[in-house]
Design a protein around this motif. Structure first.
Motif, PDB file in Angstrom:
ATOM      1  N   GLU A 219     -12.831  31.987   3.025  1.00 55.09           N
ATOM      2  CA  GLU A 219     -12.956  32.467   1.268  1.00 55.09           C
ATOM      3  C   GLU A 219     -13.426  33.460   1.186  1.00 55.09           C
ATOM      4  O   GLU A 219     -13.308  34.585   0.147  1.00 55.09           O
ATOM      5  N   VAL A 220     -14.861  33.896   1.645  1.00 57.64           N
ATOM      6  CA  VAL A 220     -16.239  34.705   0.786  1.00 57.64           C
ATOM      7  C   VAL A 220     -15.757  36.189   2.201  1.00 57.64           C
ATOM      8  O   VAL A 220     -15.637  37.291   1.133  1.00 57.64           O
ATOM      9  N   ARG A 221     -15.066  36.125   2.681  1.00 62.89           N
ATOM     10  CA  ARG A 221     -14.465  37.169   4.145  1.00 62.89           C
ATOM     11  C   ARG A 221     -13.116  38.068   2.821  1.00 62.89           C
ATOM     12  O   ARG A 221     -13.433  38.797   2.766  1.00 62.89           O
ATOM     13  N   SER A 222     -12.302  36.878   2.515  1.00 64.70           N
ATOM     14  CA  SER A 222     -11.236  37.539   1.733  1.00 64.70           C
ATOM     15  C   SER A 222     -11.537  38.081   0.593  1.00 64.70           C
ATOM     16  O   SER A 222     -11.490  39.233   0.235  1.00 64.70           O
ATOM     17  N   ALA A 223     -12.752  37.548  -0.529  1.00 63.39           N
ATOM     18  CA  ALA A 223     -13.300  37.968  -1.510  1.00 63.39           C
ATOM     19  C   ALA A 223     -13.665  39.372  -1.378  1.00 63.39           C
ATOM     20  O   ALA A 223     -13.715  40.549  -1.986  1.00 63.39           O
ATOM     21  N   ALA A 224     -14.614  39.030  -0.153  1.00 61.67           N
ATOM     22  CA  ALA A 224     -15.125  40.537   0.071  1.00 61.67           C
ATOM     23  C   ALA A 224     -14.558  41.955  -0.048  1.00 61.67           C
ATOM     24  O   ALA A 224     -14.654  42.524  -0.299  1.00 61.67           O
ATOM     25  N   GLY A 225     -13.136  41.302   0.891  1.00 66.84           N
ATOM     26  CA  GLY A 225     -11.653  42.125   1.270  1.00 66.84           C
ATOM     27  C   GLY A 225     -11.755  43.643   0.106  1.00 66.84           C
ATOM     28  O   GLY A 225     -11.238  43.817  -0.230  1.00 66.84           O
ATOM     29  N   VAL A 226     -11.007  42.656  -0.961  1.00 71.38           N
ATOM     30  CA  VAL A 226     -10.946  42.349  -2.128  1.00 71.38           C
ATOM     31  C   VAL A 226     -11.738  43.036  -3.112  1.00 71.38           C
ATOM     32  O   VAL A 226     -11.307  44.721  -3.370  1.00 71.38           O
ATOM     33  N   ILE A 227     -12.811  42.552  -3.028  1.00 65.25           N
ATOM     34  CA  ILE A 227     -13.656  43.937  -3.601  1.00 65.25           C
ATOM     35  C   ILE A 227     -14.054  44.713  -2.826  1.00 65.25           C
ATOM     36  O   ILE A 227     -13.584  46.437  -3.679  1.00 65.25           O
ATOM     37  N   ARG A 228     -14.419  45.711  -1.529  1.00 63.57           N
ATOM     38  CA  ARG A 228     -14.015  46.360  -1.602  1.00 63.57           C
ATOM     39  C   ARG A 228     -13.195  46.949  -1.350  1.00 63.57           C
ATOM     40  O   ARG A 228     -12.985  48.343  -2.141  1.00 63.57           O
ATOM     41  N   SER A 229     -11.809  46.741  -1.171  1.00 61.21           N
ATOM     42  CA  SER A 229     -10.416  47.588  -1.205  1.00 61.21           C
ATOM     43  C   SER A 229     -10.482  47.625  -2.712  1.00 61.21           C
ATOM     44  O   SER A 229      -9.853  49.325  -3.190  1.00 61.21           O
ATOM     45  N   SER A 230     -11.226  47.199  -4.121  1.00 65.57           N
ATOM     46  CA  SER A 230     -10.861  46.986  -5.160  1.00 65.57           C
ATOM     47  C   SER A 230     -11.844  48.331  -5.548  1.00 65.57           C
ATOM     48  O   SER A 230     -11.253  49.422  -6.885  1.00 65.57           O
ATOM     49  N   ALA A 231     -12.969  48.632  -4.543  1.00 65.52           N
ATOM     50  CA  ALA A 231     -13.788  49.721  -4.844  1.00 65.52           C
ATOM     51  C   ALA A 231     -13.576  50.706  -4.085  1.00 65.52           C
ATOM     52  O   ALA A 231     -13.764  51.693  -4.900  1.00 65.52           O
ATOM     53  N   HIS A 232     -12.837  50.628  -3.147  1.00 64.95           N
ATOM     54  CA  HIS A 232     -12.837  51.376  -2.682  1.00 64.95           C
ATOM     55  C   HIS A 232     -11.584  52.529  -3.200  1.00 64.95           C
ATOM     56  O   HIS A 232     -11.059  53.902  -3.789  1.00 64.95           O
ATOM     57  N   GLN A 233     -10.122  52.129  -4.185  1.00 63.42           N
ATOM     58  CA  GLN A 233      -9.359  52.184  -4.424  1.00 63.42           C
ATOM     59  C   GLN A 233      -9.972  53.029  -6.413  1.00 63.42           C
ATOM     60  O   GLN A 233      -9.365  54.007  -6.878  1.00 63.42           O
ATOM     61  N   ALA A 234     -10.938  52.202  -6.623  1.00 62.38           N
ATOM     62  CA  ALA A 234     -11.355  53.007  -8.458  1.00 62.38           C
ATOM     63  C   ALA A 234     -12.236  54.707  -7.907  1.00 62.38           C
ATOM     64  O   ALA A 234     -12.248  55.386  -8.511  1.00 62.38           O
ATOM     65  N   LEU A 235     -12.954  54.319  -6.671  1.00 60.29           N
ATOM     66  CA  LEU A 235     -13.351  55.955  -5.767  1.00 60.29           C
ATOM     67  C   LEU A 235     -13.091  57.089  -5.820  1.00 60.29           C
ATOM     68  O   LEU A 235     -12.518  58.093  -6.088  1.00 60.29           O
ATOM     69  N   GLN A 236     -11.722  56.509  -5.327  1.00 57.88           N
ATOM     70  CA  GLN A 236     -10.545  57.280  -5.191  1.00 57.88           C
ATOM     71  C   GLN A 236      -8.980  57.592  -6.044  1.00 57.88           C
ATOM     72  O   GLN A 236      -9.216  58.485  -6.081  1.00 57.88           O
TER      73      GLN A 236
END
Length: 397
Positions: A219-236
């Motif tokens: 669950e932690v890995r999944s949440a961390a992946g979503v956070i990383r993906s969302s941050a990457h998309q926001a920066l892009q």
């Protein structure tokens, strides 16, 4: 003849175009005086020395054309007075009168015109006594007055044309500024919609990790992946917006980034469900044939803002999204959720709904929102034209 600059020359630094114009006017004044010399009414008793003086004064008058940019009004008055005694200043006088009419105020132009009218009256009253000579002098006076009127008329025409061109340029600048303002408002709305959605998802997942420290590794890995993906998309997305703002002109050859539409609403709802939101999507729309791209994109942004606001202001509340419509009937977009009592997870500026209303109006639709009976409701009605079946292309194609 090259036109003068918008403002009369007032000092050093005359441009090559200014020199060409002044030389052209100088040659016009000199040639005009020489060509019209035979038509001058000269008293047979006039000494030859006086004719030489007339020619010398005419040469000085032609040379004074180069001073017309700095002192047009004093020079015009001086030449008008001098013209009462000397013929060869007529060409230079016409040039300077044109300059006054084209580049000085209407009040000064009227004052100089009144002086020329007085000059004309005095010339008529002081003509020769002989009948034949008087008729010739009167004809010359009327010819001179017609030339003066033409010089004023030409100058006023140049003034009016310059003012018209200036007004066109001002309107063009205003239209360009308005287009830039609208483009920046569109970019600001896009940036708000995209970043608010991404950051709210990031905040929800980060909050889940904060309040559930005992979560499993998966669950932690999944949440961390979503956070990383969302941050990457926001920066892009932010990088693209800043790139558009910095670019002086859009590059027509550059490939456009695919924009979301009505078909992406299901993916949007799935993202919210993955973040733990209770989202129900009821899609009753017909196949999106003939749906304008801007309408589909607006519908997507409306649903996106509704889900973002629900996460921010009513975390955990169920959200129901409804889509319905068909070509010729219009597209209806609705979203509702109970008003939350726990406060906002993410602070908001209150500009998202205002931007959505502007989007809906730009597409020819309308948007309403508000709280009723403890439920926040958002309704939008967007146009969906019926595709043509004839030889023309379908709308939105």
């Amino acid at each position: 003849m090259p036109p003068l600059r918008t403002r009369p020359f007032r000092g050093a630094g005359r441009t090559p175009r200014d020199w060409l114009a002044d030389i052209g006017f100088f040659l016009f004044a000199a040639v005009f005086s020489v060509v019209t010399a035979d038509s001058v009414v000269i008293d047979p008793e006039t000494p030859r020395s006086w004719l030489l003086v007339d020619q010398a004064v005419g040469a000085l008058a032609c040379a004074s054309v180069f001073l017309r940019r700095r002192w047009p009004v004093p020079l015009a008055v001086l030449l008008l007075v001098t013209g009462m005694f000397f013929h060869f200043v007529t060409g230079a006088t016409l040039v300077v009168l044109f300059t006054v009419a084209a580049y000085r105020s209407r009040r000064l132009t009227a004052a100089v015109a009144s002086i020329s009218l007085v000059q004309f009256t005095v010339f008529l009253l002081s003509g020769p006594e002989a009948e034949h000579a008087e008729q010739k002098a009167t004809g010359s006076a009327f010819t001179y007055f017609a030339l003066v009127a033409c010089a004023f008329g030409w100058g006023l025409y140049v003034r009016s044309r310059r003012a018209l061109v200036a007004s066109w340029e001002a309107r063009a600048r205003q239209a360009a500024a308005e287009a830039r303002r609208q483009a920046r408002e569109e970019i600001a709305r896009e940036m708000h919609d995209v970043l608010a959605h991404r950051l709210s998802l990031l905040s929800v997942h980060a909050g889940a990790l904060e309040f559930n420290p005992g979560a499993g590794e998966a669950e932690v890995r999944s949440a961390a992946g979503v956070i990383r993906s969302s941050a990457h998309q926001a920066l892009q997305d932010l990088r693209e917006v800043i790139g558009v703002l910095r670019a002086p002109e859009p590059d027509p050859a550059a490939p456009e980034r695919p924009q979301p539409g009505l078909a992406d609403v299901a993916r949007l709802a799935a993202e919210s469900r993955d973040a733990g939101a209770d989202v129900t999507l009821r899609d009753r729309t017909a196949p999106a044939e003939g749906l304008p791209a801007t309408t589909g994109r607006t519908a997507y942004r409306i649903v996106q803002e509704a889900l973002t606001n629900a996460r921010k202001h009513a975390p955990g509340a169920p959200v129901t999204v409804t889509l319905s419509g068909a070509p010729g009937e219009g597209l209806s977009v609705g979203a509702e959720n109970p008003v939350g009592a726990g406060g906002s997870v993410v602070p908001g500026a209150g500009l998202g709904l205002v931007g959505l209303a502007e989007r809906a109006e730009l597409t020819g639709g309308e948007l309403e929102y508000g709280v009723r009976d403890g439920v926040f409701r958002l309704r939008a009605r967007l146009p969906w034209t019926r595709p043509e079946t004839g030889g023309g292309d379908a709308p939105g194609a």
